[in-house]
Scaffold this motif. Structure first.
Motif: not given
Length: 88
Positions: A10-12, A29-32, A60-62, A84-86
């Protein structure tokens, strides 16, 4: 470390209203996250950060997250969610 199966899921962009509050109890997810304009605060896993234009966060994740836009100059945020590991 290389993640050959990493996927952007997802990107928005999100323009907040003055004083708007939004929260999520668990983001898988990891998020930037970065602030493109305006200001406000983001609290992720109980750590509060002031966001102003050009400031980035790598989450971070979760993570759990809460957004609080400024009453006078609400932020415009952009974000990218990466798994990262889909599984293919």
């Amino acid at each position: 470390m290389v993640f050959p199966n990493a996927v952007v899921v997802h990107a928005n962009n999100a323009q907040f209203a003055p004083g708007q509050k939004v929260s999520y109890s668990r983001v898988e997810s990891r998020m930037l996250l970065w602030c493109k304009a305006g200001s406000g605060t983001v609290t992720a896993n109980d750590r509060r950060c002031e966001l102003t234009p050009g400031r980035y966060l790598v989450l971070p994740w979760a993570h759990r997250i809460a957004y609080q836009a400024s009453q006078h100059d609400p932020f415009l945020l952009a974000g990218i969610h990466v798994v990262p590991r889909h599984a293919n």
